[in-house]
Motif scaffolding. Structure first.
Motif, mmCIF file in Angstrom:
data_model
loop_
_atom_site.group_PDB
_atom_site.id
_atom_site.type_symbol
_atom_site.label_atom_id
_atom_site.label_comp_id
_atom_site.label_asym_id
_atom_site.label_seq_id
_atom_site.Cartn_x
_atom_site.Cartn_y
_atom_site.Cartn_z
ATOM 1 N N LEU A 5 39.198 54.075 52.307
ATOM 2 C CA LEU A 5 39.125 55.232 51.416
ATOM 3 C C LEU A 5 40.465 55.459 50.716
ATOM 4 N N GLY A 6 41.557 55.175 51.420
ATOM 5 C CA GLY A 6 42.863 55.225 50.772
ATOM 6 C C GLY A 6 42.971 54.181 49.683
ATOM 7 N N LEU A 7 42.434 52.984 49.943
ATOM 8 C CA LEU A 7 42.420 51.918 48.941
ATOM 9 C C LEU A 7 41.579 52.329 47.737
ATOM 10 N N THR A 8 40.467 52.998 47.992
ATOM 11 C CA THR A 8 39.615 53.477 46.906
ATOM 12 C C THR A 8 40.386 54.414 45.982
ATOM 13 N N LEU A 9 41.140 55.333 46.567
ATOM 14 C CA LEU A 9 41.940 56.261 45.763
ATOM 15 C C LEU A 9 43.019 55.534 44.972
ATOM 16 N N GLN A 10 43.650 54.544 45.592
ATOM 17 C CA GLN A 10 44.681 53.771 44.900
ATOM 18 C C GLN A 10 44.101 53.066 43.678
ATOM 19 N N ILE A 11 42.914 52.507 43.828
ATOM 20 C CA ILE A 11 42.270 51.795 42.721
ATOM 21 C C ILE A 11 41.903 52.770 41.604
ATOM 22 N N GLN A 12 41.375 53.935 41.973
ATOM 23 C CA GLN A 12 41.051 54.924 40.945
ATOM 24 C C GLN A 12 42.314 55.386 40.221
ATOM 25 N N ASP A 13 43.414 55.512 40.932
ATOM 26 C CA ASP A 13 44.679 55.891 40.293
ATOM 27 C C ASP A 13 45.141 54.815 39.307
ATOM 28 N N ILE A 14 44.923 53.550 39.666
ATOM 29 C CA ILE A 14 45.287 52.460 38.753
ATOM 30 C C ILE A 14 44.389 52.485 37.520
ATOM 31 N N TYR A 15 43.117 52.790 37.709
ATOM 32 C CA TYR A 15 42.229 52.936 36.555
ATOM 33 C C TYR A 15 42.766 54.007 35.602
ATOM 34 N N ILE A 16 43.343 55.058 36.157
ATOM 35 C CA ILE A 16 43.852 56.156 35.334
ATOM 36 C C ILE A 16 45.180 55.795 34.672
ATOM 37 N N ASN A 17 46.108 55.287 35.463
ATOM 38 C CA ASN A 17 47.494 55.130 35.006
ATOM 39 C C ASN A 17 47.850 53.730 34.526
ATOM 40 N N GLY A 18 47.004 52.748 34.813
ATOM 41 C CA GLY A 18 47.304 51.382 34.409
ATOM 42 C C GLY A 18 48.331 50.735 35.319
ATOM 43 N N GLU A 35 49.723 47.697 31.295
ATOM 44 C CA GLU A 35 48.503 46.893 31.360
ATOM 45 C C GLU A 35 47.326 47.777 31.741
ATOM 46 N N ARG A 36 46.184 47.537 31.119
ATOM 47 C CA ARG A 36 45.004 48.353 31.387
ATOM 48 C C ARG A 36 44.626 48.306 32.860
ATOM 49 N N GLY A 37 44.251 49.469 33.385
ATOM 50 C CA GLY A 37 43.906 49.545 34.796
ATOM 51 C C GLY A 37 42.768 48.631 35.187
ATOM 52 N N LEU A 38 41.760 48.509 34.330
ATOM 53 C CA LEU A 38 40.621 47.639 34.634
ATOM 54 C C LEU A 38 41.072 46.200 34.798
ATOM 55 N N ASN A 39 41.950 45.750 33.921
ATOM 56 C CA ASN A 39 42.451 44.379 34.007
ATOM 57 C C ASN A 39 43.284 44.167 35.265
ATOM 58 N N VAL A 40 44.109 45.159 35.594
ATOM 59 C CA VAL A 40 44.942 45.058 36.797
ATOM 60 C C VAL A 40 44.063 44.896 38.033
ATOM 61 N N VAL A 41 43.074 45.762 38.164
ATOM 62 C CA VAL A 41 42.216 45.748 39.348
ATOM 63 C C VAL A 41 41.396 44.464 39.419
ATOM 64 N N CYS A 42 40.811 44.067 38.298
ATOM 65 C CA CYS A 42 39.933 42.893 38.327
ATOM 66 C C CYS A 42 40.715 41.595 38.499
ATOM 67 N N ASN A 43 41.885 41.501 37.910
ATOM 68 C CA ASN A 43 42.706 40.313 38.152
ATOM 69 C C ASN A 43 43.129 40.238 39.616
#
Length: 222
Positions: free
Chosen positions: A48-61, A66-74
């Motif tokens: 759940l902590g990881l989930t929050l970290q990923i959502q934060d990356i979606y927001i802040n890049g 770099e776009r958050g979506l690209n960061v997470v998917c790469n």
């Protein structure tokens, strides 16, 4: 490069003729965290902590804007490649049976399996729907972050407490994500993306549920 990695995410679950090496799995998770730019404590033991970290990356890049979506998917697909290079598979390491055996609590195992299932969709079949509307999705995550996290935590707790009503909780979560994905000035198709993201999230435990997200046929050219 991203397109190649996305393809790996889509096919990863079909490579079922290997077992998960826990040591290598942990090493690949460390690589995932490093690629995301987050602390390695955010792993399968803290889903759940990881989930929050990923959502934060979606927001802040990421770094260098770099776009958050690209960061997470790469990062996700680098982990898939790491598991493949280690002669193991995403199916085996993300399998709920394996996670339950190697986790300290059922909620921990399910939450990690749920998250990986959702990322497989968001970095695979759902990638371009979000990518083509990323400014909207970024605003949605920014404004609805707490709501979407609440959708997830409510589902995890309720589904483990009363799994017999799991399919009802799946529908509630799908509706919750769908409503959270509505934002003025953004296309209605993102409601489908939100709904399907949650449906995919639930599949590791509730694939038996006959739940579907509605599709905007005009948008999809059907």
């Amino acid at each position: 490069m991203l397109g190649k990695l996305v393809f790996l995410a889509v096919i990863g679950v079909f490579l079922v003729d290997a077992t998960c090496d826990t040591t290598k799995f942990v090493a690949c998770q460390d690589k995932f965290a490093d690629k995301l730019g987050i602390d390695r404590v955010y792993n399968w033991l803290n889903p759940l902590g990881l989930t929050l970290q990923i959502q934060d990356i979606y927001i802040n890049g990421g770094v260098a804007a770099e776009r958050g979506l690209n960061v997470v998917c790469n990062a996700y697909n680098s982990m898939v490649q790491c598991l493949s290079d280690a002669s193991t598979t995403t199916f085996e390491c993300f399998d709920i049976g394996y996670l339950l055996t190697h986790s300290s609590a059922p909620n921990q195992a399910y939450s990690y399996g749920f998250l990986m299932s959702m990322l497989q969709y968001q970095c695979g079949a759902g990638f371009y729907l979000a990518s083509d509307n990323w400014q909207c999705m970024q605003r949605i995550y920014n404004g609805k972050n707490a709501t979407m996290y609440g959708c997830i935590t409510d589902f995890v707790l309720n589904a483990q407490e009363d799994p017999k009503r799991g399919c009802n909780y799946v529908q509630t979560g799908m509706d919750c994500f769908s409503k959270a994905s509505i934002l003025q000035g953004c296309p209605d198709e993102l409601k489908y993306y939100g709904c399907e993201s949650f449906r995919q999230y639930s599949l590791p435990q509730f694939a038996r549920c006959d739940k579907q997200c509605s599709i905007d046929t005009q948008y999809r050219g059907i």
